[in-house]
Scaffold this motif. Structure first.
Motif, PDB file in Angstrom:
ATOM      1  N   LEU A  53      -3.383   8.589  36.165  1.00 26.58           N
ATOM      2  CA  LEU A  53      -3.941   7.239  36.048  1.00 26.58           C
ATOM      3  C   LEU A  53      -3.775   6.673  34.643  1.00 26.58           C
ATOM      4  O   LEU A  53      -4.077   5.499  34.405  1.00 26.58           O
ATOM      5  CB  LEU A  53      -5.431   7.231  36.425  1.00 26.58           C
ATOM      6  N   ALA A  54      -3.311   7.499  33.702  1.00 32.77           N
ATOM      7  CA  ALA A  54      -3.165   7.086  32.304  1.00 32.77           C
ATOM      8  C   ALA A  54      -1.703   6.805  31.983  1.00 32.77           C
ATOM      9  O   ALA A  54      -0.795   7.242  32.684  1.00 32.77           O
ATOM     10  CB  ALA A  54      -3.703   8.179  31.386  1.00 32.77           C
ATOM     11  N   THR A  59      -0.582   9.364  26.644  1.00 33.15           N
ATOM     12  CA  THR A  59      -1.009  10.747  26.855  1.00 33.15           C
ATOM     13  C   THR A  59      -0.245  11.690  25.947  1.00 33.15           C
ATOM     14  O   THR A  59      -0.817  12.622  25.362  1.00 33.15           O
ATOM     15  CB  THR A  59      -0.821  11.148  28.331  1.00 33.15           C
ATOM     16  N   ARG A  60       1.051  11.460  25.781  1.00 28.22           N
ATOM     17  CA  ARG A  60       1.836  12.287  24.868  1.00 28.22           C
ATOM     18  C   ARG A  60       1.322  12.148  23.441  1.00 28.22           C
ATOM     19  O   ARG A  60       1.257  13.129  22.688  1.00 28.22           O
ATOM     20  CB  ARG A  60       3.314  11.905  24.962  1.00 28.22           C
ATOM     21  N   THR A 265      -4.425   3.409  29.658  1.00 32.81           N
ATOM     22  CA  THR A 265      -5.212   4.204  28.720  1.00 32.81           C
ATOM     23  C   THR A 265      -5.943   3.239  27.805  1.00 32.81           C
ATOM     24  O   THR A 265      -5.332   2.337  27.228  1.00 32.81           O
ATOM     25  CB  THR A 265      -4.309   5.136  27.888  1.00 32.81           C
ATOM     26  N   LEU A 266      -7.257   3.421  27.665  1.00 35.05           N
ATOM     27  CA  LEU A 266      -8.089   2.456  26.934  1.00 35.05           C
ATOM     28  C   LEU A 266      -8.396   2.892  25.509  1.00 35.05           C
ATOM     29  O   LEU A 266      -9.088   2.171  24.787  1.00 35.05           O
ATOM     30  CB  LEU A 266      -9.396   2.212  27.699  1.00 35.05           C
ATOM     31  N   GLU A 267      -7.894   4.056  25.089  1.00 34.49           N
ATOM     32  CA  GLU A 267      -8.091   4.517  23.713  1.00 34.49           C
ATOM     33  C   GLU A 267      -6.758   4.965  23.134  1.00 34.49           C
ATOM     34  O   GLU A 267      -5.921   5.516  23.855  1.00 34.49           O
ATOM     35  CB  GLU A 267      -9.067   5.696  23.656  1.00 34.49           C
ATOM     36  N   ASP A 280       6.610  17.718  26.610  1.00 33.53           N
ATOM     37  CA  ASP A 280       7.219  17.228  27.841  1.00 33.53           C
ATOM     38  C   ASP A 280       6.294  17.207  29.047  1.00 33.53           C
ATOM     39  O   ASP A 280       6.681  16.784  30.104  1.00 33.53           O
ATOM     40  CB  ASP A 280       8.440  18.106  28.191  1.00 33.53           C
ATOM     41  N   ASP A 281       5.042  17.699  28.899  1.00 30.00           N
ATOM     42  CA  ASP A 281       4.225  17.885  30.091  1.00 30.00           C
ATOM     43  C   ASP A 281       3.241  16.759  30.362  1.00 30.00           C
ATOM     44  O   ASP A 281       2.388  16.866  31.224  1.00 30.00           O
ATOM     45  CB  ASP A 281       3.464  19.209  30.016  1.00 30.00           C
ATOM     46  N   ALA A 282       3.354  15.638  29.636  1.00 28.00           N
ATOM     47  CA  ALA A 282       2.403  14.539  29.858  1.00 28.00           C
ATOM     48  C   ALA A 282       2.654  13.850  31.183  1.00 28.00           C
ATOM     49  O   ALA A 282       1.751  13.306  31.779  1.00 28.00           O
ATOM     50  CB  ALA A 282       2.511  13.526  28.715  1.00 28.00           C
TER      51      ALA A 282
END
Length: 285
Positions: A53-54, A59-60, A265-267, A280-282
């Motif tokens: 959802l991000a 995320t990375r 993503t809100l932050e 690579d896993d994000a």
């Protein structure tokens, strides 16, 4: 929350490591600082849950940020591949303990405590590792009321714990965003005010996608006028043409929580880091 804290403290001495879960859309706000203090002498790993959802790039960036803080972390969703990776990360974190046992001819069992704020996905994660519905789950906070041990296999046991918030949420923006993801009960907040805050955040993060999803013609509208835009655009009307603000707010919150507005993503991490250094896993897409 005081009871959840007592339950956690009571079990700390009985576990080898802690598996902390946070929400990938709010990687800082959804981490309880009290947990960091309680787990200071305990081996731990961090899962950024609901990573599907991000935003993958964000995320990375967060994974690089946590790596710089010497935090072992990974992006997690409920797919079999990610669940397998999470299990391997837990086993790797306990490798020293396992190797020490093997040198003595003992196959030790890893006992891991799953911790985090309410409604972050602890019981769902436990069920995925177990391979069935053994821990009760729900889309609201407070479903897990007591500690529950789950034997994943002969060598891994998980302790599913109730969600724990800290006593004073002094950061009002963080508290409001926790309400977006259902960590704080909806009844605590004025739903119209919460919906307006969420729409403002969504329009900042993903204006085009938000306008398209909620049929907003004027993204610069403020206050009740913004709710009017959504009600008229999505047809949330009562008899006589009156605008149905209650339904509007419920739908906006539900559709954000379900990821229907898109990956958001809100932050952002406190320190910006170059994208090319990302692991690579994000995201597997």
């Amino acid at each position: 929350m005081a009871k959840a804290r007592r339950l956690l403290i009571d079990q700390l001495a009985r576990v080898n490591l802690a598996v902390e879960l946070c929400d990938a859309r709010l990687p800082l706000a959804s981490r309880n600082p009290e947990l960091g203090k309680l787990l200071v002498n305990k081996k731990s790993v961090l899962l950024l849950c609901k990573a599907d959802l991000a935003e993958p790039e964000r995320t990375r960036q967060w994974l690089r940020y946590f790596a710089a803080q010497d935090v072992t972390a990974m992006a997690y969703d409920t797919t079999p591949q990610k669940t397998k990776q999470a299990k391997a990360m837990i086993e790797n974190a306990a490798k020293e303990m396992l190797d020490r046992g093997l040198r003595r001819g003992i196959q030790k069992t890893i006992r891991a405590m799953v911790v985090g704020v309410p409604n972050v996905g602890k019981s769902t994660f436990t069920n995925r590792l177990y391979g069935g519905a053994i821990a009760q789950v729900g889309d609201r906070p407070g479903v897990t009321r007591a500690n529950q041990w789950v034997k994943v296999n002969p060598y891994l046991e998980l302790l599913d714990t109730p969600g724990m918030l800290w006593p004073k949420l002094t950061d009002k923006q963080a508290a409001t965003r926790l309400a977006y993801i259902g960590t704080i009960r909806d009844a605590v907040y004025d739903q119209q005010a919460l919906c307006l805050h969420l729409l403002a955040d969504l329009l900042t993060a993903r204006r085009a996608a938000t306008c398209e999803r909620f049929k907003i013609k004027n993204p610069h509208a403020q206050g009740i006028a913004l709710l009017d835009e959504v009600c008229l655009g999505r047809g949330f009307l009562l008899r006589g043409g009156e605008l149905d603000y209650d339904r509007c707010c419920a739908v906006v919150l539900d559709e954000f929580r379900e990821g229907k507005v898109g990956r958001i993503t809100l932050e952002v991490p406190p320190v910006a880091l170059p994208v090319q250094e990302a692991p690579d896993d994000a995201d597997e897409d």
